[in-house]
Motif scaffolding. Structure first.
Motif, PDB file in Angstrom:
ATOM      1  N   GLU A   1       0.828  -1.203   0.000  1.00 54.38           N
ATOM      2  CA  GLU A   1       0.000   0.000   0.000  1.00 54.38           C
ATOM      3  C   GLU A   1       0.862   1.253   0.000  1.00 54.38           C
ATOM      4  OE1 GLU A   1      -3.720   2.034   2.459  1.00 54.38           O
ATOM      5  OE2 GLU A   1      -3.065  -0.008   2.924  1.00 54.38           O
ATOM      6  N   PHE A   2       1.978   1.246   0.721  1.00 57.30           N
ATOM      7  CA  PHE A   2       2.856   2.414   0.695  1.00 57.30           C
ATOM      8  C   PHE A   2       3.453   2.612  -0.691  1.00 57.30           C
ATOM      9  CE2 PHE A   2       7.307   3.939   1.027  1.00 57.30           C
ATOM     10  CZ  PHE A   2       7.015   5.277   1.248  1.00 57.30           C
ATOM     11  N   ALA A   3       3.881   1.528  -1.343  1.00 60.17           N
ATOM     12  CA  ALA A   3       4.430   1.643  -2.699  1.00 60.17           C
ATOM     13  C   ALA A   3       3.396   2.225  -3.657  1.00 60.17           C
ATOM     14  CB  ALA A   3       4.895   0.272  -3.186  1.00 60.17           C
TER      15      ALA A   3
ATOM     16  N   VAL B   1      13.327   8.713 -11.215  1.00 65.10           N
ATOM     17  CA  VAL B   1      12.582   8.133 -10.096  1.00 65.10           C
ATOM     18  C   VAL B   1      12.382   6.630 -10.316  1.00 65.10           C
ATOM     19  CG1 VAL B   1      10.443   8.175  -8.779  1.00 65.10           C
ATOM     20  CG2 VAL B   1      11.392  10.312  -9.682  1.00 65.10           C
ATOM     21  N   LYS B   2      12.567   5.874  -9.226  1.00 67.30           N
ATOM     22  CA  LYS B   2      12.365   4.422  -9.286  1.00 67.30           C
ATOM     23  C   LYS B   2      11.846   3.926  -7.944  1.00 67.30           C
ATOM     24  CE  LYS B   2      14.812   0.067 -10.237  1.00 67.30           C
ATOM     25  NZ  LYS B   2      16.141  -0.548 -10.529  1.00 67.30           N
ATOM     26  N   ILE B   3      10.896   3.012  -7.986  1.00 70.19           N
ATOM     27  CA  ILE B   3      10.343   2.391  -6.774  1.00 70.19           C
ATOM     28  C   ILE B   3      10.577   0.889  -6.870  1.00 70.19           C
ATOM     29  CG2 ILE B   3       8.288   2.001  -5.373  1.00 70.19           C
ATOM     30  CD1 ILE B   3       7.112   4.555  -6.562  1.00 70.19           C
ATOM     31  N   THR B   4      11.121   0.306  -5.801  1.00 75.09           N
ATOM     32  CA  THR B   4      11.421  -1.132  -5.774  1.00 75.09           C
ATOM     33  C   THR B   4      10.846  -1.759  -4.511  1.00 75.09           C
ATOM     34  OG1 THR B   4      13.478  -0.811  -7.005  1.00 75.09           O
ATOM     35  CG2 THR B   4      13.243  -2.880  -5.799  1.00 75.09           C
ATOM     36  N   ILE B   5      10.201  -2.916  -4.678  1.00 72.81           N
ATOM     37  CA  ILE B   5       9.739  -3.723  -3.542  1.00 72.81           C
ATOM     38  C   ILE B   5      10.609  -4.972  -3.468  1.00 72.81           C
ATOM     39  CG2 ILE B   5       7.832  -5.047  -2.544  1.00 72.81           C
ATOM     40  CD1 ILE B   5       5.894  -3.208  -3.957  1.00 72.81           C
ATOM     41  N   ILE B   6      11.183  -5.221  -2.303  1.00 74.82           N
ATOM     42  CA  ILE B   6      11.985  -6.431  -2.085  1.00 74.82           C
ATOM     43  C   ILE B   6      11.194  -7.367  -1.188  1.00 74.82           C
ATOM     44  CG2 ILE B   6      14.134  -7.354  -1.154  1.00 74.82           C
ATOM     45  CD1 ILE B   6      15.419  -4.633  -1.687  1.00 74.82           C
ATOM     46  N   GLN B   7      10.945  -8.576  -1.680  1.00 73.00           N
ATOM     47  CA  GLN B   7      10.133  -9.557  -0.951  1.00 73.00           C
ATOM     48  C   GLN B   7      10.880 -10.871  -0.862  1.00 73.00           C
ATOM     49  OE1 GLN B   7       7.796  -9.945   0.951  1.00 73.00           O
ATOM     50  NE2 GLN B   7       6.469 -11.668   0.515  1.00 73.00           N
ATOM     51  N   SER B   8      10.962 -11.432   0.351  1.00 77.89           N
ATOM     52  CA  SER B   8      11.696 -12.692   0.532  1.00 77.89           C
ATOM     53  C   SER B   8      10.947 -13.887  -0.038  1.00 77.89           C
ATOM     54  CB  SER B   8      11.980 -12.921   2.021  1.00 77.89           C
ATOM     55  OG  SER B   8      10.762 -12.973   2.749  1.00 77.89           O
ATOM     56  N   GLY B   9       9.625 -13.812  -0.087  1.00 79.06           N
ATOM     57  CA  GLY B   9       8.835 -14.911  -0.641  1.00 79.06           C
ATOM     58  C   GLY B   9       8.771 -14.862  -2.153  1.00 79.06           C
ATOM     59  N   GLU B  10       8.042 -15.822  -2.713  1.00 82.17           N
ATOM     60  CA  GLU B  10       7.931 -15.914  -4.168  1.00 82.17           C
ATOM     61  C   GLU B  10       6.941 -14.913  -4.736  1.00 82.17           C
ATOM     62  OE1 GLU B  10       9.926 -17.718  -6.117  1.00 82.17           O
ATOM     63  OE2 GLU B  10      10.963 -18.183  -4.239  1.00 82.17           O
ATOM     64  N   HIS B  11       6.036 -14.406  -3.898  1.00 77.02           N
ATOM     65  CA  HIS B  11       5.031 -13.454  -4.360  1.00 77.02           C
ATOM     66  C   HIS B  11       4.784 -12.417  -3.275  1.00 77.02           C
ATOM     67  CE1 HIS B  11       3.962 -15.839  -7.907  1.00 77.02           C
ATOM     68  NE2 HIS B  11       4.033 -16.899  -7.129  1.00 77.02           N
ATOM     69  N   ILE B  12       4.336 -11.231  -3.688  1.00 81.05           N
ATOM     70  CA  ILE B  12       3.885 -10.238  -2.725  1.00 81.05           C
ATOM     71  C   ILE B  12       2.461 -10.584  -2.307  1.00 81.05           C
ATOM     72  CG2 ILE B  12       5.391  -8.430  -3.620  1.00 81.05           C
ATOM     73  CD1 ILE B  12       2.963  -7.286  -5.100  1.00 81.05           C
TER      74      ILE B  12
ATOM     75  N   ALA C   1      -1.861  -7.810  -8.462  1.00 78.20           N
ATOM     76  CA  ALA C   1      -1.018  -6.741  -7.919  1.00 78.20           C
ATOM     77  C   ALA C   1       0.340  -6.710  -8.615  1.00 78.20           C
ATOM     78  CB  ALA C   1      -0.844  -6.919  -6.414  1.00 78.20           C
ATOM     79  N   GLU C   2       0.943  -7.871  -8.819  1.00 77.50           N
ATOM     80  CA  GLU C   2       2.255  -7.920  -9.470  1.00 77.50           C
ATOM     81  C   GLU C   2       2.171  -7.422 -10.905  1.00 77.50           C
ATOM     82  OE1 GLU C   2       3.562 -11.915  -9.023  1.00 77.50           O
ATOM     83  OE2 GLU C   2       3.997 -11.715  -6.873  1.00 77.50           O
ATOM     84  N   GLU C   3       1.111  -7.778 -11.614  1.00 74.47           N
ATOM     85  CA  GLU C   3       0.940  -7.327 -12.989  1.00 74.47           C
ATOM     86  C   GLU C   3       0.697  -5.823 -13.051  1.00 74.47           C
ATOM     87  OE1 GLU C   3       0.574  -7.073 -17.037  1.00 74.47           O
ATOM     88  OE2 GLU C   3       1.453  -8.648 -15.786  1.00 74.47           O
ATOM     89  N   LYS C   4      -0.107  -5.308 -12.130  1.00 69.83           N
ATOM     90  CA  LYS C   4      -0.364  -3.860 -12.123  1.00 69.83           C
ATOM     91  C   LYS C   4       0.904  -3.086 -11.809  1.00 69.83           C
ATOM     92  CE  LYS C   4      -3.143  -0.141 -10.262  1.00 69.83           C
ATOM     93  NZ  LYS C   4      -1.955   0.745 -10.196  1.00 69.83           N
ATOM     94  N   PHE C   5       1.687  -3.550 -10.846  1.00 70.71           N
ATOM     95  CA  PHE C   5       2.934  -2.869 -10.513  1.00 70.71           C
ATOM     96  C   PHE C   5       3.911  -2.905 -11.689  1.00 70.71           C
ATOM     97  CE2 PHE C   5       2.737  -3.216  -5.571  1.00 70.71           C
ATOM     98  CZ  PHE C   5       1.751  -2.249  -5.581  1.00 70.71           C
ATOM     99  N   ARG C   6       3.907  -4.001 -12.423  1.00 69.86           N
ATOM    100  CA  ARG C   6       4.784  -4.089 -13.603  1.00 69.86           C
ATOM    101  C   ARG C   6       4.392  -3.030 -14.629  1.00 69.86           C
ATOM    102  NH1 ARG C   6       4.728  -5.787 -18.506  1.00 69.86           N
ATOM    103  NH2 ARG C   6       2.581  -6.511 -18.336  1.00 69.86           N
ATOM    104  N   ARG C   7       3.090  -2.848 -14.850  1.00 68.61           N
ATOM    105  CA  ARG C   7       2.618  -1.828 -15.797  1.00 68.61           C
ATOM    106  C   ARG C   7       2.944  -0.421 -15.299  1.00 68.61           C
ATOM    107  NH1 ARG C   7      -2.224  -4.822 -15.549  1.00 68.61           N
ATOM    108  NH2 ARG C   7      -3.208  -3.036 -14.493  1.00 68.61           N
ATOM    109  N   ASP C   8       2.893  -0.222 -13.972  1.00 66.62           N
ATOM    110  CA  ASP C   8       3.153   1.099 -13.409  1.00 66.62           C
ATOM    111  C   ASP C   8       4.649   1.420 -13.307  1.00 66.62           C
ATOM    112  OD1 ASP C   8       0.447   1.501 -13.129  1.00 66.62           O
ATOM    113  OD2 ASP C   8       0.400   0.961 -10.992  1.00 66.62           O
ATOM    114  N   GLY C   9       5.498   0.444 -13.587  1.00 68.98           N
ATOM    115  CA  GLY C   9       6.934   0.682 -13.499  1.00 68.98           C
ATOM    116  C   GLY C   9       7.518   0.465 -12.121  1.00 68.98           C
ATOM    117  N   ILE C  10       6.749  -0.158 -11.226  1.00 65.90           N
ATOM    118  CA  ILE C  10       7.259  -0.501  -9.890  1.00 65.90           C
ATOM    119  C   ILE C  10       7.948  -1.861  -9.974  1.00 65.90           C
ATOM    120  CG2 ILE C  10       6.650  -0.972  -7.496  1.00 65.90           C
ATOM    121  CD1 ILE C  10       4.229   0.847  -7.848  1.00 65.90           C
ATOM    122  N   GLU C  11       9.218  -1.900  -9.632  1.00 64.86           N
ATOM    123  CA  GLU C  11       9.983  -3.147  -9.711  1.00 64.86           C
ATOM    124  C   GLU C  11       9.716  -4.014  -8.488  1.00 64.86           C
ATOM    125  OE1 GLU C  11      14.675  -4.328  -9.561  1.00 64.86           O
ATOM    126  OE2 GLU C  11      14.091  -2.743 -10.962  1.00 64.86           O
TER     127      GLU C  11
END
Length: 583
Positions: A237-239, A261-272, A284-294
């Protein structure tokens, strides 16, 4: 002392009878009354009993914390029954689900907080509040040691002590850094209102720094690289909020540096969002990919320095990336006062206080724990299987008929909710289907099981035992449940409503055990899109769900004041955008 009022004739009869042998005072009273006298007699014993009950000291209830659990408990507690005192280092309640919105100015910080004293005053509750921090709980002496955050006593140290009859621990949790080097020194967190305000200032600082004329492109990319460590609901939600803030507001104010500008989410699991439905995580992962959030999944952060984040994965190995601001939202930890308390009561190897199904801390009389600082442990049915069999076998035949099982089935399902959950997960209609798995397709009327067959039929039931998540929803339900128990405590001692005691005594438990009811959860993904997971395996994603999110979060505010402020903040953002001032 008795008081008698007679007419003159009745008084004469009464006086004549005094002193006659064999004539009791009660008989004289009846005689006087039959002669037309009006008798009014107040028994001294009844009077004294009534006075003592009215003047009996109230039990002392001490509440630690003003978060979701503590505030919900206080709002629903009948304070006229108890002497209630509250200890908390903050004198307000914060609507924490909207903290990510505060970080970017979508909602102002004062719009999501309500002063604790105002909440009590509006409901005419007799509650004493102390703005202080509890640093030690002494269960053996039934006292807590506190330290004032404002002012000091005559000794100059600000410490004081309070005693209690009932203690409600609702202190919440702190951040869990997993002892990762550099996290405490270089990362921001998102647990309190103050955290959100710090993040908001830091975001603006990064943009202002990158706008300076003496900054190289490489330095600009580093400064404007925002890293979120943890792909849970808070981090996601913060991202999403940060992305909206940048795209909708900041790029208009800082057009020369938007490409850096770049936003990155680091997740230890296989999915957010791994606690949500898989469809929501994929969306969520597909939407973030379209928005340019890594989104970097499968990476574990091992070190944080002032300008580099070092992470490791099985496939890539160790990688270091430069960053300008990092937000850590990778889990919750135990507060020091809770750690100390757990060492006292023999729970040193746990990460949260262990309570029973009635939210009472194990091995501690009169101490209850609710919210993120505690975990309610559901007792396993296989631990009590022999006692259950013995209780159901009323004729001591050594076997159970279907009727005997059905006679105690309701109590079993209340005491061990995993039985009902297991039957539902296995698509079983009733207890008959469960028993058939152990003894085969016998005829219903002739179905009889011995102790071994009974154990076999229930041996997989405990697989459905799950701990409730550490969310505001769970904390609020626990607070409401515990307040209801306190309100009905004396009544339930006379008329218990709980299940039969399977172990440790006869009769029934006073109350039904706490049972969490999941009402759904939201994951705002930015761009006026929200994913929702609601009861009944219903998943909704997109723009329409955003309006459901607005309505639910507005309705859940604790007062009309905060409700109006939050709605006005949303409206202001639609009309004027977010404020980028560094205050």
């Amino acid at each position: 002392m008795g008081f008698f009022f007679f007419t003159s004739r009745a008084a004469a009869r009464f006086l004549e009878g005094i002193g006659r042998p064999g004539v009791s005072t009660a008989a004289l009273l009846l005689t006087a009354a039959s002669g037309g006298g009006l008798v009014a007699y107040a028994d001294s014993a009844a009077e004294s009993a009534s006075e003592s009950s009215q003047n009996a000291p109230k039990k002392k209830v001490l509440v630690l914390g003003t978060g979701w659990a503590g505030t919900t408990f206080l709002k629903n507690l009948d304070c006229s029954r108890y002497e209630v005192k509250v200890i908390s280092p903050r004198n307000y309640f914060a609507f924490t689900p909207l903290l990510p919105s505060v970080t970017c100015g979508t909602v102002e910080p004062r719009s999501i907080v309500e002063p604790i004293r105002r909440m009590f005053e509006k409901k005419n509750k007799e509650v004493t509040f102390y703005e202080a921090e509890c640093f030690k709980i002494d269960a053996s002496k039934k006292t807590v040691h506190c330290r004032s955050a404002v002012g000091t006593n005559f000794d100059g140290n600000g410490d004081f002590m309070l005693d209690y009859d009932y203690l409600v621990v609702a202190l919440g949790a702190t951040v869990n850094t997993f002892n990762t080097p550099g996290v405490l020194e270089h990362c921001y967190f998102l647990k309190e209102v103050e955290d959100a305000q710090k993040i908001r200032r830091s975001v603006i600082d990064c943009f202002e720094k990158a706008s300076l004329p003496n900054i190289s492109e490489e330095e600009k990319r580093k400064t404007l690289h925002f890293v979120i460590i943890g792909g849970g609901p808070t981090g996601v939600e913060f991202a999403a909020e940060l992305h909206d803030f940048i795209v909708e507001d900041l790029v208009k104010l800082y057009p020369a540096i938007q490409e850096f500008v770049k936003i990155t989410i680091i997740q230890s699991g296989e999915h957010i969002l791994n606690m949500f439905d898989k469809r929501i995580a994929a969306f969520a992962e597909e939407k973030f990919r379209r928005d340019g959030i890594e989104v970097d999944t499968g990476f574990r952060v091992v070190k944080v320095s002032d300008d580099l984040i070092t992470m490791k994965s099985k496939s890539v190995g160790e990688v270091s990336v430069p960053y300008g601001m990092a937000v850590w939202s990778a889990g919750i930890g135990t507060r020091p006062v809770i750690m100390d308390f757990m060492h006292q009561i023999g729970q040193a190897n746990r990460r949260a206080l262990a309570t029973n199904e009635w939210l009472r801390v194990r091995e501690c009389d009169g101490v209850y724990a609710i919210g993120d600082c505690a975990t309610a442990s559901q007792r396993k049915i296989m631990d009590d299987i022999s006692m259950i069999f013995k209780m159901a076998d009323k004729n001591n035949s050594g076997t159970l008929t279907l009727k005997e099982i059905n006679d105690v089935l309701e109590d079993i399902c209340i005491r061990y909710p995993q039985v009902e959950l297991y039957m539902k997960s296995m698509h079983m209609r009733d207890i008959t289907d469960l028993i058939k798995g152990a003894i085969g397709d016998s005829h219903k009327e002739s179905m009889v099981v011995d102790i071994e067959e009974f154990k076999k039929s229930l041996c997989h039931v405990d697989s459905q035992v799950k701990s409730a998540p550490a969310t505001a929803q769970v904390a609020a339900q626990q607070g409401y449940y515990l307040a209801d128990c306190f309100n009905k405590m004396e009544e339930r001692k006379e008329h218990p409503e709980g299940p039969l005691r399977m172990t440790g005594g006869s009769g029934r438990h006073y109350f039904r055990p706490f049972r969490y009811k999941h009402l759904g959860q939201f994951a705002p993904l930015g761009g006026e899109q929200v994913a929702a997971e609601l009861p009944g395996d219903w998943v909704s994603m997109g723009h329409s769900t955003q309006w459901l999110w607005y309505s639910v979060y507005a309705s859940k505010q604790v007062s009309w004041r905060t409700r109006m402020l939050v709605v006005s903040d949303w409206t202001r953002r639609f009309v004027f955008g977010r404020d980028s001032s560094r205050i």
